[in-house]
Design a protein around this motif. Sequence first.
Motif, PDB file in Angstrom:
ATOM      1  N   LEU A   4     -30.620  22.527  73.004  1.00 27.56           N
ATOM      2  CA  LEU A   4     -30.669  21.654  71.836  1.00 27.56           C
ATOM      3  C   LEU A   4     -30.686  22.575  70.621  1.00 27.56           C
ATOM      4  O   LEU A   4     -31.607  23.375  70.472  1.00 27.56           O
ATOM      5  N   VAL A   5     -29.681  22.459  69.780  1.00 31.19           N
ATOM      6  CA  VAL A   5     -29.557  23.370  68.644  1.00 31.19           C
ATOM      7  C   VAL A   5     -29.599  22.567  67.355  1.00 31.19           C
ATOM      8  O   VAL A   5     -28.683  21.793  67.059  1.00 31.19           O
ATOM      9  N   TYR A 103     -36.993  18.055  76.826  1.00 28.89           N
ATOM     10  CA  TYR A 103     -36.393  19.287  76.321  1.00 28.89           C
ATOM     11  C   TYR A 103     -36.582  19.373  74.816  1.00 28.89           C
ATOM     12  O   TYR A 103     -36.563  18.344  74.118  1.00 28.89           O
ATOM     13  N   TRP A 104     -36.714  20.608  74.325  1.00 31.68           N
ATOM     14  CA  TRP A 104     -36.949  20.848  72.905  1.00 31.68           C
ATOM     15  C   TRP A 104     -35.953  21.853  72.348  1.00 31.68           C
ATOM     16  O   TRP A 104     -35.551  22.796  73.039  1.00 31.68           O
ATOM     17  N   GLY A 105     -35.603  21.670  71.081  1.00 35.71           N
ATOM     18  CA  GLY A 105     -34.849  22.680  70.368  1.00 35.71           C
ATOM     19  C   GLY A 105     -35.780  23.737  69.812  1.00 35.71           C
ATOM     20  O   GLY A 105     -37.002  23.678  69.981  1.00 35.71           O
ATOM     21  N   GLN A 106     -35.184  24.695  69.108  1.00 44.84           N
ATOM     22  CA  GLN A 106     -35.967  25.811  68.591  1.00 44.84           C
ATOM     23  C   GLN A 106     -36.603  25.493  67.237  1.00 44.84           C
ATOM     24  O   GLN A 106     -37.471  26.225  66.775  1.00 44.84           O
ATOM     25  N   GLY A 107     -36.170  24.424  66.615  1.00 44.28           N
ATOM     26  CA  GLY A 107     -36.737  24.002  65.342  1.00 44.28           C
ATOM     27  C   GLY A 107     -35.943  24.486  64.148  1.00 44.28           C
ATOM     28  O   GLY A 107     -35.271  25.526  64.202  1.00 44.28           O
ATOM     29  N   THR A 108     -36.026  23.713  63.076  1.00 49.59           N
ATOM     30  CA  THR A 108     -35.406  24.094  61.816  1.00 49.59           C
ATOM     31  C   THR A 108     -36.395  23.807  60.688  1.00 49.59           C
ATOM     32  O   THR A 108     -37.039  22.758  60.663  1.00 49.59           O
ATOM     33  N   GLN A 109     -36.523  24.758  59.785  1.00 43.94           N
ATOM     34  CA  GLN A 109     -37.518  24.642  58.715  1.00 43.94           C
ATOM     35  C   GLN A 109     -37.002  23.749  57.599  1.00 43.94           C
ATOM     36  O   GLN A 109     -35.873  23.926  57.115  1.00 43.94           O
ATOM     37  N   VAL A 110     -37.840  22.823  57.183  1.00 40.17           N
ATOM     38  CA  VAL A 110     -37.578  22.000  56.004  1.00 40.17           C
ATOM     39  C   VAL A 110     -38.704  22.256  55.007  1.00 40.17           C
ATOM     40  O   VAL A 110     -39.880  22.087  55.345  1.00 40.17           O
ATOM     41  N   THR A 111     -38.331  22.680  53.819  1.00 35.78           N
ATOM     42  CA  THR A 111     -39.308  22.942  52.777  1.00 35.78           C
ATOM     43  C   THR A 111     -38.958  22.099  51.559  1.00 35.78           C
ATOM     44  O   THR A 111     -37.828  22.179  51.050  1.00 35.78           O
ATOM     45  N   VAL A 112     -39.919  21.297  51.128  1.00 41.28           N
ATOM     46  CA  VAL A 112     -39.721  20.443  49.960  1.00 41.28           C
ATOM     47  C   VAL A 112     -40.631  20.967  48.851  1.00 41.28           C
ATOM     48  O   VAL A 112     -41.856  20.875  48.937  1.00 41.28           O
ATOM     49  N   SER A 113     -40.014  21.535  47.843  1.00 39.24           N
ATOM     50  CA  SER A 113     -40.792  22.176  46.787  1.00 39.24           C
ATOM     51  C   SER A 113     -39.949  22.280  45.527  1.00 39.24           C
ATOM     52  O   SER A 113     -38.723  22.454  45.592  1.00 39.24           O
ATOM     53  N   SER A 114     -40.613  22.209  44.406  1.00 40.02           N
ATOM     54  CA  SER A 114     -39.923  22.405  43.127  1.00 40.02           C
ATOM     55  C   SER A 114     -40.020  23.868  42.693  1.00 40.02           C
ATOM     56  O   SER A 114     -39.492  24.234  41.657  1.00 40.02           O
TER      57      SER A 114
END
Length: 114
Positions: A4-5, A103-114
Motif C-alpha cells: 500500500l503506497v 495491511y498498512w501503508g508506510q504513511g504520508t505526513q500532512v502538516t497544516v500550518s501557516s
Amino acid sequence: QVQLVESGGGLVQPGGSLRLSCAASGIIFSIYAMGWYRQAPGKQRDLVAAMASNGSTNYADSAKGRFTISRDNAKNTVYLQMNSLKPEDTAVYYCNARRKQNYWGQGTQVTVSS
C-alpha cells in the motif's frame, strides 16, 4: 506481496485542501475494505474514514463534512479528499486494507500550518 503506497501529503495552510492517494498491489482490491487512519505525535492511531467493498462509508466525527473517501477499483486506488484543513489535522496518514488480514501503508505526513 501486499503493498500500500500513500502519496499526496505535504504542508498546507489552514483552510486549504489536499488529496491523498493509496495505490494497492498484491490484493484483490475490490473485495477489501479500505480506510484512512491518522496518528499525531504522542497519540494513538485513529480512524479517519473507511469505505467497504460495497461502497458504504464511515467517517470520524472530526472528518464529517470536510473529508471524502473514494475508491477506484479499476486503478486499485483509494483516495481521501481533505478540505477546510485545520492545524489539528496534522498527523501521519496511513492507508489500511482490511478483510481477513489487515495491511498498512508506510504513511504520508500532512502538516497544516501557516
